[in-house]
Scaffold this active site. Structure first.
Site, PDB file in Angstrom:
ATOM      1  N   HIS A 104      58.572  29.138  25.809  1.00 44.31           N
ATOM      2  CA  HIS A 104      59.986  29.360  25.511  1.00 44.31           C
ATOM      3  C   HIS A 104      60.136  29.325  23.997  1.00 44.31           C
ATOM      4  O   HIS A 104      59.866  28.308  23.350  1.00 44.31           O
ATOM      5  CB  HIS A 104      60.862  28.283  26.156  1.00 44.31           C
ATOM      6  N   CYS A 105      60.562  30.438  23.426  1.00 47.84           N
ATOM      7  CA  CYS A 105      60.646  30.560  21.965  1.00 47.84           C
ATOM      8  C   CYS A 105      62.091  30.378  21.515  1.00 47.84           C
ATOM      9  O   CYS A 105      62.944  31.221  21.816  1.00 47.84           O
ATOM     10  CB  CYS A 105      60.127  31.928  21.521  1.00 47.84           C
TER      11      CYS A 105
END
Length: 355
Positions: free
Chosen positions: A157-158
């Site tokens: 998850h960026c």
């Protein structure tokens, strides 16, 4: 008229009538967008006129092309469905609960249960049950707590794009890193060139810096950003050549050895170049959710009351379900492996390739 994205259980934000989605927290994404736009804007306003006149008029043209490429890829990454898998329907949950009880009177509760499946490559992989999505997670699928969804080919998850990076947006994330690396290097190189040319026209180097404060600000931003951006792009190039995800690399999934066997990556094509082109140029599957499907209240919404599958079973959940999804096993996706439920279910719901 109600569409599926309006009633789906998710922490994601939906825009443009379900055509776009992002994660719940997009503050860091907005910050990244502001930094890119402000830095590029300063370059176009204060550096490009001088450089175009002194060196070549193509300098701002190439800068604009690279800038637009970066903006396109960051929005494509941030606003795409990364590969969210649909949650289990009430029929599937009921089937799993009954099969779990019938298999053994002392069977393990579903939230702690695992099953083993054999892929066509011969690999035997354990599938863990997701207590939130109510499904046995297929290979390479992991649950993101920030998005509250199981993501196919979950990488990470960026926060900088405000979304998960998975099967359907990984290539755009990689191209975003690549184009941003070029943009940072391009701006930084011409910042230095601008200051050097100004210094030749001024009595001292300090006077040249005083005449171009915006250039100095751009150079500082690019200098501290380029190391992490280029490093991250290089790291993901390494991952692509090995055909593994960040999540698998951190967990050392395909290098771990079990008694009597060594796990090899079944998704590798055998050569780094083949892995590279298959990931970046291969076909992408459609969204597994079909978010813009019309849900008709009279015919196609069944409001069912399902027992929450936790250790206490203390609460009930009201869930709206699309009738078409119930007939098609909620578009469940499995890669090259045996269906974990039964032979009858496998014949009813043909598998879909998502890798």
């Amino acid at each position: 008229m109600v569409r599926k994205w309006e009633i789906i259980e998710s922490k994601n934000r939906f825009y443009c009538d379900g055509r776009c989605l992002t994660g719940r927290n997009i503050g860091v994404f907005i910050l990244a967008l502001v930094l890119i736009i402000v830095t590029s804007g300063l370059f176009f306003a204060f550096d490009c006129p001088y450089l175009a006149n002194r060196l070549h008029p193509a300098i701002p043209v190439f800068a604009a092309i690279i800038f637009l490429t970066v903006i396109c890829f960051i929005f494509r990454t941030a606003c795409s469905d990364p590969g969210i898998l649909p949650r289990g329907t009430s029929d599937e949950i009921l089937y799993l609960e009954r099969s779990n009880v019938s298999n053994s009177p002392q069977s393990v509760a579903l939230p702690g249960r695992t099953i083993e499946v054999q892929m066509s490559s011969g690999h035997v992989i354990q599938l863990k049950f997701c207590s939130t999505c109510k499904i046995f997670r297929p290979p390479r699928v992991s649950h993101c707590s920030l998005c509250d969804a199981c993501i196919a080919n979950f990488d990470h998850h960026c926060p900088w794009v405000g979304n998960c990076v998975g099967l359907r947006n990984y290539r755009y994330f990689y191209l975003f890193l690549f184009s941003l690396s070029i943009l940072c290097a391009y701006i930084f190189a011409f910042n230095i060139t601008h200051v050097v040319l100004r210094a030749q026209e001024k009595p001292s180097f300090i006077d040249a810096i005083r005449d171009t404060p915006a250039t100095v600000v751009e150079a500082i931003i690019c200098f501290f950003s380029i190391w992490s951006i280029v490093g991250l792009w290089g790291y993901h190039t390494y991952l692509i050549c090995r055909s593994i995800t960040t999540n698998e690399d951190i967990k050392n999934t395909w290098n771990a050895s079990r008694p009597g066997m060594t796990m090899k990556n079944p998704y590798s094509k055998g050569h780094s170049c083949l892995n590279y082109f298959s990931i970046l140029c291969g076909p992408l599957p459609p969204s597994f959710l079909n978010l813009r499907a019309i849900v008709k209240p009279d015919d196609h919404i069944n409001m069912t009351r399902n027992a929450m599958m936790n250790t206490n079973n203390a609460q009930d959940l009201i869930r709206y379900q699309h009738e078409e999804n119930r007939r098609t096993n909620n578009n469940r996706v499995y890669t090259t492996m045996t269906h974990p439920y039964s032979e009858r279910k496998q014949n009813s719901y043909p598998p879909r390739d998502y890798v």
